[in-house]
Design a protein around this motif. Structure first.
Motif, PDB file in Angstrom:
ATOM      1  N   ASN A   3       0.807  -1.236   0.000  1.00 30.46           N
ATOM      2  CA  ASN A   3       0.000   0.000   0.000  1.00 30.46           C
ATOM      3  C   ASN A   3       0.836   1.280   0.000  1.00 30.46           C
ATOM      4  O   ASN A   3       0.459   2.278   0.621  1.00 30.46           O
ATOM      5  CB  ASN A   3      -0.934   0.055   1.230  1.00 30.46           C
ATOM      6  CG  ASN A   3      -1.904  -1.081   1.261  1.00 30.46           C
ATOM      7  OD1 ASN A   3      -2.409  -1.488   0.228  1.00 30.46           O
ATOM      8  ND2 ASN A   3      -2.162  -1.611   2.442  1.00 30.46           N
ATOM      9  N   ARG A   6      -0.834   4.689  -0.846  1.00 23.94           N
ATOM     10  CA  ARG A   6      -1.805   5.129   0.166  1.00 23.94           C
ATOM     11  C   ARG A   6      -1.093   5.641   1.406  1.00 23.94           C
ATOM     12  O   ARG A   6      -1.495   6.627   2.017  1.00 23.94           O
ATOM     13  CB  ARG A   6      -2.750   3.978   0.536  1.00 23.94           C
ATOM     14  CG  ARG A   6      -3.706   3.612  -0.583  1.00 23.94           C
ATOM     15  CD  ARG A   6      -4.598   2.472  -0.160  1.00 23.94           C
ATOM     16  NE  ARG A   6      -5.247   2.741   1.096  1.00 23.94           N
ATOM     17  CZ  ARG A   6      -5.180   1.941   2.168  1.00 23.94           C
ATOM     18  NH1 ARG A   6      -4.502   0.827   2.116  1.00 23.94           N
ATOM     19  NH2 ARG A   6      -5.812   2.250   3.260  1.00 23.94           N
ATOM     20  N   ASP A  22      -2.868   6.700  14.912  1.00 23.94           N
ATOM     21  CA  ASP A  22      -3.400   6.008  13.727  1.00 23.94           C
ATOM     22  C   ASP A  22      -4.346   4.923  14.236  1.00 23.94           C
ATOM     23  O   ASP A  22      -3.919   3.937  14.843  1.00 23.94           O
ATOM     24  CB  ASP A  22      -2.241   5.410  12.909  1.00 23.94           C
ATOM     25  CG  ASP A  22      -2.725   4.734  11.624  1.00 23.94           C
ATOM     26  OD1 ASP A  22      -3.949   4.748  11.361  1.00 23.94           O
ATOM     27  OD2 ASP A  22      -1.877   4.190  10.890  1.00 23.94           O
ATOM     28  N   ILE A  23      -5.636   5.132  13.981  1.00 23.05           N
ATOM     29  CA  ILE A  23      -6.648   4.211  14.489  1.00 23.05           C
ATOM     30  C   ILE A  23      -6.927   3.132  13.433  1.00 23.05           C
ATOM     31  O   ILE A  23      -7.296   3.456  12.303  1.00 23.05           O
ATOM     32  CB  ILE A  23      -7.969   4.971  14.839  1.00 23.05           C
ATOM     33  CG1 ILE A  23      -7.685   6.298  15.575  1.00 23.05           C
ATOM     34  CG2 ILE A  23      -8.936   4.070  15.605  1.00 23.05           C
ATOM     35  CD1 ILE A  23      -6.925   6.184  16.875  1.00 23.05           C
ATOM     36  N   GLY A  24      -6.743   1.888  13.827  1.00 24.65           N
ATOM     37  CA  GLY A  24      -6.831   0.794  12.847  1.00 24.65           C
ATOM     38  C   GLY A  24      -5.515   0.749  12.089  1.00 24.65           C
ATOM     39  O   GLY A  24      -5.482   0.673  10.869  1.00 24.65           O
ATOM     40  N   ASP A  26      -3.178  -1.419  11.808  1.00 22.44           N
ATOM     41  CA  ASP A  26      -2.810  -2.668  11.128  1.00 22.44           C
ATOM     42  C   ASP A  26      -1.296  -2.900  11.227  1.00 22.44           C
ATOM     43  O   ASP A  26      -0.762  -3.032  12.313  1.00 22.44           O
ATOM     44  CB  ASP A  26      -3.325  -2.590   9.667  1.00 22.44           C
ATOM     45  CG  ASP A  26      -3.378  -3.937   8.975  1.00 22.44           C
ATOM     46  OD1 ASP A  26      -2.929  -4.922   9.581  1.00 22.44           O
ATOM     47  OD2 ASP A  26      -3.861  -4.014   7.826  1.00 22.44           O
ATOM     48  N   HIS A  27      -0.600  -2.853  10.122  1.00 22.85           N
ATOM     49  CA  HIS A  27       0.849  -3.075  10.032  1.00 22.85           C
ATOM     50  C   HIS A  27       1.685  -1.955  10.652  1.00 22.85           C
ATOM     51  O   HIS A  27       2.873  -2.085  10.842  1.00 22.85           O
ATOM     52  CB  HIS A  27       1.213  -3.217   8.559  1.00 22.85           C
ATOM     53  CG  HIS A  27       0.305  -2.387   7.674  1.00 22.85           C
ATOM     54  ND1 HIS A  27       0.245  -1.012   7.776  1.00 22.85           N
ATOM     55  CD2 HIS A  27      -0.620  -2.750   6.742  1.00 22.85           C
ATOM     56  CE1 HIS A  27      -0.659  -0.554   6.897  1.00 22.85           C
ATOM     57  NE2 HIS A  27      -1.201  -1.598   6.266  1.00 22.85           N
ATOM     58  N   VAL A  49      -7.601  -5.852  16.466  1.00 27.00           N
ATOM     59  CA  VAL A  49      -7.448  -7.294  16.213  1.00 27.00           C
ATOM     60  C   VAL A  49      -6.025  -7.740  16.623  1.00 27.00           C
ATOM     61  O   VAL A  49      -5.039  -7.125  16.192  1.00 27.00           O
ATOM     62  CB  VAL A  49      -7.747  -7.624  14.718  1.00 27.00           C
ATOM     63  CG1 VAL A  49      -7.518  -9.089  14.418  1.00 27.00           C
ATOM     64  CG2 VAL A  49      -9.170  -7.219  14.362  1.00 27.00           C
ATOM     65  N   GLY A  74      -6.795  -2.338  21.229  1.00 27.30           N
ATOM     66  CA  GLY A  74      -8.070  -1.825  21.729  1.00 27.30           C
ATOM     67  C   GLY A  74      -8.874  -1.230  20.595  1.00 27.30           C
ATOM     68  O   GLY A  74      -8.428  -1.211  19.444  1.00 27.30           O
ATOM     69  N   GLY A  91      -7.878   5.251   8.292  1.00 25.34           N
ATOM     70  CA  GLY A  91      -7.993   4.918   6.873  1.00 25.34           C
ATOM     71  C   GLY A  91      -8.315   3.458   6.640  1.00 25.34           C
ATOM     72  O   GLY A  91      -8.086   2.602   7.499  1.00 25.34           O
ATOM     73  N   GLY A  92      -8.872   3.209   5.461  1.00 22.55           N
ATOM     74  CA  GLY A  92      -9.150   1.833   5.049  1.00 22.55           C
ATOM     75  C   GLY A  92     -10.343   1.207   5.735  1.00 22.55           C
ATOM     76  O   GLY A  92     -10.459  -0.020   5.792  1.00 22.55           O
ATOM     77  N   MET A  93     -11.225   2.034   6.272  1.00 20.92           N
ATOM     78  CA  MET A  93     -12.454   1.518   6.923  1.00 20.92           C
ATOM     79  C   MET A  93     -13.651   2.212   6.293  1.00 20.92           C
ATOM     80  O   MET A  93     -13.511   3.299   5.729  1.00 20.92           O
ATOM     81  CB  MET A  93     -12.496   1.909   8.402  1.00 20.92           C
ATOM     82  CG  MET A  93     -11.465   1.303   9.238  1.00 20.92           C
ATOM     83  SD  MET A  93     -11.766   1.892  10.921  1.00 20.92           S
ATOM     84  CE  MET A  93     -10.136   1.727  11.560  1.00 20.92           C
TER      85      MET A  93
HETATM   86  C1  LIG Z   1      -8.382  -2.463   6.130  1.00 24.94           C
HETATM   87  S1  LIG Z   1      -7.376  -2.183   7.472  1.00 24.94           S
HETATM   88  C2  LIG Z   1      -6.647  -0.659   7.071  1.00 24.94           C
HETATM   89  C3  LIG Z   1      -5.302  -0.520   7.677  1.00 24.94           C
HETATM   90  C4  LIG Z   1      -4.638   0.819   7.530  1.00 24.94           C
HETATM   91  N1  LIG Z   1      -5.297   1.819   8.363  1.00 24.94           N
HETATM   92  C5  LIG Z   1      -4.622   1.251   6.095  1.00 24.94           C
HETATM   93  O1  LIG Z   1      -5.252   2.265   5.770  1.00 24.94           O
HETATM   94  O2  LIG Z   1      -3.965   0.581   5.285  1.00 24.94           O
HETATM   95  C6  LIG Z   1      -8.476  -1.728   8.785  1.00 24.94           C
HETATM   96  C7  LIG Z   1      -7.840  -2.008  10.132  1.00 24.94           C
HETATM   97  O3  LIG Z   1      -8.637  -1.390  11.131  1.00 24.94           O
HETATM   98  C8  LIG Z   1      -8.784  -2.278  12.219  1.00 24.94           C
HETATM   99  N2  LIG Z   1      -9.973  -1.855  12.967  1.00 24.94           N
HETATM  100  C9  LIG Z   1     -11.274  -2.014  12.601  1.00 24.94           C
HETATM  101  N3  LIG Z   1     -12.090  -1.488  13.531  1.00 24.94           N
HETATM  102  C10 LIG Z   1     -11.279  -0.951  14.490  1.00 24.94           C
HETATM  103  C11 LIG Z   1     -11.525  -0.286  15.718  1.00 24.94           C
HETATM  104  N4  LIG Z   1     -12.773  -0.032  16.135  1.00 24.94           N
HETATM  105  N5  LIG Z   1     -10.484   0.106  16.468  1.00 24.94           N
HETATM  106  C12 LIG Z   1      -9.212  -0.140  16.057  1.00 24.94           C
HETATM  107  N6  LIG Z   1      -8.917  -0.797  14.925  1.00 24.94           N
HETATM  108  C13 LIG Z   1      -9.928  -1.185  14.139  1.00 24.94           C
HETATM  109  C14 LIG Z   1      -8.849  -3.636  11.564  1.00 24.94           C
HETATM  110  O4  LIG Z   1      -8.542  -4.661  12.460  1.00 24.94           O
HETATM  111  C15 LIG Z   1      -7.821  -3.495  10.451  1.00 24.94           C
HETATM  112  O5  LIG Z   1      -6.530  -3.859  10.868  1.00 24.94           O
END
Ligand SMILES: C[S@@+](CC[C@H](N)C(=O)[O-])C[C@H]1O[C@@H](n2cnc3c(N)ncnc32)[C@H](O)[C@@H]1O
Length: 229
Positions: A3, A6, A22-24, A26-27, A49, A74, A91-93
């Protein structure tokens, strides 16, 4: 790095020397690259996760960035203290999930100086929520990669949307000439046309006709946007 485009796009909206959540995460690549480029002074990644959380943790360790980056397991803004970070990246949600995360901890969310959001759909609902809760959209853009990605950058302030359709197209995007905008609009029209076909097949045609009128009107507004660009 996965990515790459992005990640670079999100980092581009981060002011030099910021503290970033950075919420969510991931990596954790946004935070890692941001620190390596001296853009981010301190970062906090939040991941709900356990798998991605562990991956993010080991990526931070591998890059020897434990002094700058902290990753917490969390949900949403819960693991953060108010004013712990200036900038919030989500991002990515889906847009609804982004809205829910901000809404759930509104006081913490309103304390950020900038939100950098990359919703996967439901941008109308997200913009409505932002404007209603005292944010002003200062930048919007489309990134072309394996698909189109929309970015919305917001800061505290008032915004008079005037026209309801601006919640769909975006107050900045409407004025912008950018690569991908035509395709973005055409995708919206295509989705609406698909809904139209479903409505034609509905048993309750009286209700369906009301829906069809709304859809036709939206298609007209999106098409005008295409002509006025
Ligand atoms: C599709 S990934 C996108 C990762 C990264 N933000 C990006 O834009 O590439 C979405 C991530 O958000 C996490 N996630 C979803 N709901 C969340 C929440 N309520 N709090 C924290 N993380 C969350 C998921 O577990 C996943 O790892």
């Amino acid at each position: 790095m996965k990515n790459k485009k992005r990640i670079e796009k999100a980092i581009g909206y981060i002011p030099q020397g910021s503290t970033v959540a950075d919420i969510g995460c991931d990596h954790c690549y946004v935070l890692i690259k941001g620190v390596l480029e001296n853009k981010i002074k301190k970062g906090i990644g939040i991941e709900v996760v356990p798998g991605p959380y562990q991956q993010g943790k080991s990526n931070i360790k591998e890059n020897k960035l434990e002094e700058h980056l902290d990753i917490r397991l969390g949900s949403g803004l819960k693991p953060l203290h108010i004013n712990e970070a200036e900038i919030c990246v989500i991002g990515g949600m889906g847009g609804q999930l982004i809205k829910y995360i901000l809404e759930e901890d509104l006081e913490k969310a309103q304390a950020f100086t900038r939100l950098i959001l990359q919703p996967m759909g439901s941008e109308r609902e997200l913009r409505k929520f932002l404007i209603k809760n005292g944010w002003k959209i200062i930048e919007e853009d489309i990134l072309i990669s394996d698909r189109l990605y929309l970015y919305i950058v917001a800061e505290r302030g008032e915004q008079n949307m005037g026209n309801d359709f601006l919640y769909d197209i975006g107050p900045v995007l409407t004025k912008k000439k950018c690569e991908g905008k035509d395709k973005y609009i055409l995708d919206k029209i295509e989705k609406l046309n698909k809904i139209k076909i479903e409505l034609y097949k509905a048993n309750d045609q009286e209700t369906a006709q009301k829906g069809l009128l709304k859809i036709e009107n939206k298609i007209k507004l999106w098409s005008n946007e295409l002509e006025n660009k």
